[in-house]
Design an enzyme around this catalytic site. Sequence first.
Site, PDB file in Angstrom:
ATOM      1  N   SER A   1       0.836  -1.211   0.000  1.00 51.07           N
ATOM      2  CA  SER A   1       0.000   0.000   0.000  1.00 51.07           C
ATOM      3  C   SER A   1       0.872   1.263   0.000  1.00 51.07           C
ATOM      4  CB  SER A   1      -0.979   0.003   1.179  1.00 51.07           C
ATOM      5  OG  SER A   1      -0.289   0.119   2.394  1.00 51.07           O
TER       6      SER A   1
ATOM      7  N   HIS B   1       8.691   3.148   8.933  1.00 48.93           N
ATOM      8  CA  HIS B   1       8.516   2.219  10.052  1.00 48.93           C
ATOM      9  C   HIS B   1       7.283   2.631  10.864  1.00 48.93           C
ATOM     10  CE1 HIS B   1       9.793  -0.750  12.967  1.00 48.93           C
ATOM     11  NE2 HIS B   1       9.509   0.127  13.921  1.00 48.93           N
TER      12      HIS B   1
ATOM     13  N   ASP C   1      16.426   0.047  11.796  1.00 49.38           N
ATOM     14  CA  ASP C   1      15.516   1.139  12.163  1.00 49.38           C
ATOM     15  C   ASP C   1      16.203   2.235  12.990  1.00 49.38           C
ATOM     16  OD1 ASP C   1      13.444  -0.267  10.900  1.00 49.38           O
ATOM     17  OD2 ASP C   1      12.975  -1.379  12.720  1.00 49.38           O
TER      18      ASP C   1
HETATM   19  C1  GRF Z   1       3.943  -0.662   6.881  1.00 55.27           C
HETATM   20  O1  GRF Z   1       3.270  -0.528   8.107  1.00 55.27           O
HETATM   21  C2  GRF Z   1       5.375  -0.227   7.007  1.00 55.27           C
HETATM   22  O2  GRF Z   1       5.564   0.830   7.896  1.00 55.27           O
HETATM   23  C3  GRF Z   1       6.021  -1.469   7.533  1.00 55.27           C
HETATM   24  O3  GRF Z   1       5.377  -2.535   6.860  1.00 55.27           O
HETATM   25  C4  GRF Z   1       4.068  -2.119   6.458  1.00 55.27           C
HETATM   26  C5  GRF Z   1       3.979  -2.310   4.979  1.00 55.27           C
HETATM   27  O4  GRF Z   1       2.695  -2.101   4.490  1.00 55.27           O
HETATM   28  N1  GRF Z   1       7.447  -1.406   7.377  1.00 55.27           N
HETATM   29  P1  GRF Z   1       2.438  -2.018   2.924  1.00 55.27           P
HETATM   30  O5  GRF Z   1       3.042  -3.291   2.307  1.00 55.27           O
HETATM   31  O6  GRF Z   1       3.082  -0.788   2.388  1.00 55.27           O
HETATM   32  O7  GRF Z   1       0.944  -2.003   2.759  1.00 55.27           O
END
Ligand code: GRF
Length: 193
Positions: free
Chosen positions: A21, A114, A150
């Site tokens: 997403s 993150h 991170d």
């Molecule tokens: C997000 O919450 C990002 O911060 C974390 O993994 C998730 C990925 O979500 N590192 P998407 O694949 O971008 O929907």
Amino acid sequence: MALSTGYNRVRTAVFISGTGSNLKSLIKFSKTKKSPISINLIISNNSKAKGLNYAKIFKIKKKILNYKNKNLSEEKLLSILKINNIEMICLAGFMKILSKNFIEKFPGNILNIHPSLLPKYKGLNTHKRALNNKEKYSGCTVHFVNARLDSGKIILQKKVKISRHETEASLAKKILFQEHKLYPKAILKTFNL
Ligand code: GRF
């Protein structure tokens, strides 16, 4: 980061492992007039990542690396990035840790998002840990990537309030909504825009 080549947008690869997403929101941003980047490559370590569908939808090149052998995969990855003239990397839910050697090849040009207010809750299960600790706020952070997980320099953060009846799922959803706005903003900031 400075815009390197006049009006050309900086060629960027997005690394994913799952839903994608954030990838989608970055692609949409990259198509706006104000974007300093173009998304030219999608990398996934997972052939089943849902986010890979965006390669087809938006006609963006994709590559899948199985990561069974990290060194070999990174070597391959570096050559793919080189062939595609990639200058910048956005990690978006990428579940593999890049080696120091790899990171040094793109100094200051690898970003990550993150789902916590770093330096709190590095690593996995951020929402669960924030809820268990009865935090009043959580949020998301976009930061530069360095060799420690991170831990790179923070570019931007967005805070969200944790409500009384918050669940892991509702918090994840709330934060993800903010992530989609924060990542483009952070990119603009790295270009001083
Ligand atoms: C997000 O919450 C990002 O911060 C974390 O993994 C998730 C990925 O979500 N590192 P998407 O694949 O971008 O929907």
